[in-house]
Design an enzyme around this catalytic site. Structure first.
Site, PDB file in Angstrom:
ATOM      1  N   TYR A 130      60.239  18.564   9.513  1.00  0.00           N
ATOM      2  CA  TYR A 130      58.995  18.073   9.153  1.00  0.00           C
ATOM      3  C   TYR A 130      57.956  18.266  10.390  1.00  0.00           C
ATOM      4  O   TYR A 130      56.784  17.779  10.202  1.00  0.00           O
ATOM      5  CB  TYR A 130      59.030  16.280   8.850  1.00  0.00           C
ATOM      6  N   ARG A 159      58.021  11.987  20.974  1.00  0.00           N
ATOM      7  CA  ARG A 159      59.421  11.950  20.813  1.00  0.00           C
ATOM      8  C   ARG A 159      59.748  13.558  20.864  1.00  0.00           C
ATOM      9  O   ARG A 159      59.552  14.227  19.630  1.00  0.00           O
ATOM     10  CB  ARG A 159      59.837  11.425  19.554  1.00  0.00           C
ATOM     11  N   HIS A 171      64.559  11.671  16.049  1.00  0.00           N
ATOM     12  CA  HIS A 171      64.619  10.216  15.931  1.00  0.00           C
ATOM     13  C   HIS A 171      66.055   9.466  16.252  1.00  0.00           C
ATOM     14  O   HIS A 171      65.891   8.756  17.070  1.00  0.00           O
ATOM     15  CB  HIS A 171      64.158   9.625  14.541  1.00  0.00           C
TER      16      HIS A 171
END
Length: 401
Positions: free
Chosen positions: A306, A293, A297
């Protein structure tokens, strides 16, 4: 020299000390053996196009794309380009306040277009909320995907019109829906198949485990297509599973395969194979499309908190669009005129999406309270009043909004 003989020749220690030393050595030995076994059992990755765009052979899956033409390849590239353009426009519209939320598919175009183009018209699709490329393959107008994210409808298209179910927000539940539908197909005697899309995060849900169990026991004609983009929001896959996801299928009694999720040809071939198994009465298959990805998100997420830039840059080098373009150019299957024309078509799509969204009505902010209980509820009435007061706080002194 064995651990036991070493202990016998050293000065006597307390039982606790001796046990601790021996335990440490055995643990280290066991750890090394486990690491060696894990290394020797690296997941097999089905790949037909390298990141450099070079066509490679695969004895098992080549036959499923043996008849693909230069026109077909250009079509796959067009699908991915236009899907990415639509996705980018939707992200921009959310940033401009036109949509409440958007889940981008950036980086997952090959997995979606490859698998989507493997489907027959009579097959049925159960998506999550990110399958914009599959929706494109099923003929769902891109603008119809946006009403839900603007808050003006609960879907925007007839699922039976394109055999493409409404987007599913509840994580993993669509796998059970797909399994039940597939069981019904068997009862009806049809030879079509079902495909259920989900992510690596959803693989941790109990619904998915139940779907695997029922589909295996009833030999349901369903393909479970997991887009492993490696991040369940901020949780990496290695914190969800001790084994590659496709290997979980073994425990349920049906095959699993891992495919290069950024290789559109491999996704097309593997999904065709899995669908043919389902139609032939051979039961379910788990396909793990190993991809990445590249964006957030959703638009409410900040992936820089992160994961590292180095990780993202490494995967950008494996970009599915760049990979197929390199192949088209190297094989002389497309010229600059094709790419220029596609760019014009891409911009026209972006313009159409912008205009369609801006022509949509504003969402009814109070509709959310209307269908919670059939006969009303005191708590809902209280929350409605609180929200009304909050909305009213934005009014200016003249009473405008």
């Amino acid at each position: 020299m064995t651990v036991e003989s070493t202990a016998a020749r050293t000065p006597r220690r307390s039982a606790g000390s001796k046990a601790g030393t021996t335990g440490t050595k055995r643990t280290t030995s066991t750890t090394k053996k486990a690491a060696g076994a894990a290394k020797s059992a690296e997941p097999a990755l089905v790949q037909l196009l390298t990141p450099e765009g070079k066509r490679v052979k695969n004895a098992e899956f080549d036959k499923y794309v043996a008849d693909i033409t230069a026109e077909d390849l250009r079509g796959l590239y067009r699908d991915m380009v236009l899907t990415r353009r639509f996705d980018a426009e939707a992200t921009a519209l959310q940033r401009q306040g036109e949509l409440g939320l958007w889940a981008s598919l950036l980086g997952q175009e090959a997995a979606q277009i490859g698998s989507g183009r493997a489907l027959r018209d009579d097959d049925y699709v159960f998506p999550t909320y990110r399958e914009h490329g599959v929706a494109w393959c099923r003929g769902v107008d891109p603008t119809n995907l946006l009403g839900m994210f603007r808050g003006v409808n609960n879907g925007g298209w007839d699922p039976n019109g394109n055999n493409f179910h409404l987007y599913t927000i509840v994580i993993g539940s669509q796998t059970l829906h797909a399994t039940g539908y597939a069981m019904g197909i068997t009862k009806d005697g049809a030879d079509s198949a079902v495909i259920a899309y989900f992510g690596d995060g959803a693989s941790s849900q109990g619904d998915v485990a139940e779907a695997f169990t029922f589909s295996a026991v009833y030999n349901a004609p369903v393909v479970f297509f997991c887009q492993n983009n490696q991040w369940a929001i901020s949780e990496p896959t290695e914190k969800q599973s001790r084994v590659p996801l496709y290997q979980r299928a073994q425990g349920y009694g049906f095959p699993g395969v891992r495919v290069d999720g950024n290789d559109v040809l491999a996704n097309l071939a593997v999904t065709k194979w899995a669908l043919e198994r389902a139609r032939a009465g051979e039961g379910p298959t788990l396909v793990e499309a190993f991809t990445y990805r590249m964006g957030a998100h959703t638009t409410s997420d900040d992936p820089t908190r992160y994961r590292t830039d180095d990780e993202r840059l490494a995967w950008e080098a494996k970009d599915p669009l760049l990979r197929l373009r390199r192949h088209l150019e190297a094989a002389n299957h497309a010229d600059e005129g094709f790419f220029a024309e596609l760019e014009t078509e891409s911009e026209a799509l972006g313009k159409r999406v912008r205009e369609a969204v801006r022509a949509m009505p504003d969402p009814d902010h109070f509709a959310i309270f209307e269908n919670v209980y059939a006969d009303g509820h005191a708590l809902v009435d209280e929350e409605r009043a609180q929200f009304a007061a909050y909305q009213a706080s934005f009014a200016d002194e003249d009473g405008g909004k």
